[in-house]
Design an enzyme around this catalytic site. Structure first.
Site: not given
Ligand code: NAI
Length: 411
Positions: A269, A292
């Protein structure tokens, strides 16, 4: 209100990069009135000086709290990152200087979830292509390939904070929701866990990714996984740029195997406005590209301001370090009627013995003791039945213990 060994009005709070005014209001309400607020980040030398004079610092992503800056910040008690990422802070140096760092990992959950639903509607209606055509003076007035979301299957990979919210909103739109997670997760609403990633890919009309960046999620969607997706399906990635391989995705979109995609995060990015955005997805009409901004809304900023300031105030007022990203986590109850001594020390043999010997030799009663260690740092909190004078004496004696990093008293 609990008294702090250093009066609240003298605790200097430095807030940089225009963090939300909700943070300023929270500090004021809690009695922290000595606030220095800057709309932008500060140049390097000014930053180092300002941080060295502060007790609490709030930054976003552009203020680099390097080892040098932190090592010169003798008064610094805690750092708040008013964002998700904490790469801008040297976390290890902060820890060994006795400085917990806090962030706001979940304040923008709803913002991401709403965007995913909006993009789902746009993709199934083929709006990206129709929009591009109108911009070029064409008129694609046809219902071919355009559908409602209702009745379609959404496959959610990563059923955490964001994934579950997406699922709830998708059900409200009448979608069937399937999810895949490496952890056992309780289903919200009528969502169903998929037996495997492959099963989810092969039956979903839209696949959306909400996993963290880990070794296991690196390139988890490549050519083979895209082939498993239904012909005409769509992919949304607003998680991390390392999760989806872009070249095979571009191929799948060009060949018509996938009918659309929405991508918010990329393997590479641009660092700022001056750098060009380069991607194999550029120029494809059936792709929504966003820079992003999945979590970037005013509401998210507002919530981040509240969340991070609350963590800093709680640490200052009560000593709790719950959800710190670099520090032993201790969740502490209120301590009416007792004085609370906070001792941050090097995590090595002998330090705790000296702490305990000190209390064994004193004639104050210990009401509670909490200890956690993490890496090179130990954090022990001792609630004692003592007069203010006794508590202050104990704090001075704790400070003199070999291996002490920081000591505070709340009474
Ligand atoms: P979270 O930690 O609450 O949930 C992530 C989930 O993914 C968990 O349930 C975990 O068990 C699961 N997980 C981990 N490895 C896995 C795998 N190999 N296969 C399947 N499931 C798996 O995180 P949250 O808050 O829901 O965020 C998710 C993603 O979104 C993160 O990567 C975060 O950085 C990203 N994000 C992006 C934003 C953007 O601006 N585009 C803003 C906020 C978050």
């Amino acid at each position: 209100m609990t008294k702090t060994s250093f009066p609240r009005k003298d605790i200097k709070v430095l807030l940089l990069e225009g963090v939300s005014q909700t943070a300023v209001e929270s500090f004021r309400k809690a009695g922290y009135t000595n606030i220095e607020y800057h709309e932008k980040s500060l140049p390097e030398a000014e930053l180092a000086k300002a941080v060295s004079e502060a007790h609490m610092v709030g930054v976003r992503s552009r203020s680099y709290l390097t080892a040098d800056v932190l090592n010169n910040a003798r008064r610094l008690m805690a750092v708040g990152c008013f964002c998700i990422g904490t790469n801008q802070v040297d976390l290890d140096t902060a820890a060994i200087n006795g400085i917990p760092v806090f962030n706001a990992p979940y304040s923008n959950t709803r913002s991401v979830a709403e965007l995913v639903i909006a993009e789902s509607v746009l993709l199934v209606r083929r709006i990206p292509e129709k929009n591009m055509a109108c911009h070029r003076g064409d008129w694609l007035k046809s219902s071919e390939g355009s559908y409602e979301l209702r009745g379609k299957t959404l496959g959610i990979i990563g059923y955490g904070h964001i994934g579950t919210q997406v699922g709830v909103l998708a059900e409200a739109m009448g979608m069937h929701v399937l999810y895949y997670d490496i952890e056992p997760k309780l289903a919200m609403g009528n969502a169903h866990p998929a037996d495997s990633l492959g099963d989810l890919l092969s039956v979903s009309d839209i696949v959306t990714l909400h996993v963290p960046q880990t070794e296991q999620t690196k390139w988890m969607i490549g050519a083979a996984e895209l082939r498993r997706m239904k012909r005409g399906a769509m992919l949304i990635n607003a998680s991390r740029g390392t999760v989806v391989e872009i070249d095979p995705l571009a191929e799948a979109l060009k060949s018509g195997h996938l009918s659309g995609a929405a991508v918010d995060v990329f393997p590479k990015e641009p660092k700022g406005k001056d750098e060009a955005f380069v991607s194999a997805l550029v120029g494809l009409d059936n792709v929504i590209l966003t820079p992003h901004i999945g979590g970037s809304t005013q509401e998210a900023q507002h919530n981040i301001g509240l969340e991070v300031s609350a963590k800093l105030i709680r640490y200052s007022d009560n000593g709790s370090t719950l959800s710190s990203v670099n520090f032993p986590e201790v969740m502490l109850p209120e301590h009416p009627g007792s004085s609370r001594l906070l001792h941050i020390h090097q995590n090595r043999p002998g330090v705790l013995k000296q702490v305990n010997d000190l209390f064994a030799q004193s004639d104050v009663n210990v009401n509670a003791q909490y200890l956690r260690t993490r890496g090179k740092v130990g954090y022990v909190v001792i609630d004692v039945q003592a007069s203010e004078t006794q508590a202050r004496e104990l704090k001075d004696k704790l400070s003199a213990i070999d291996g002490t990093l920081k000591t505070r008293l709340l009474y």
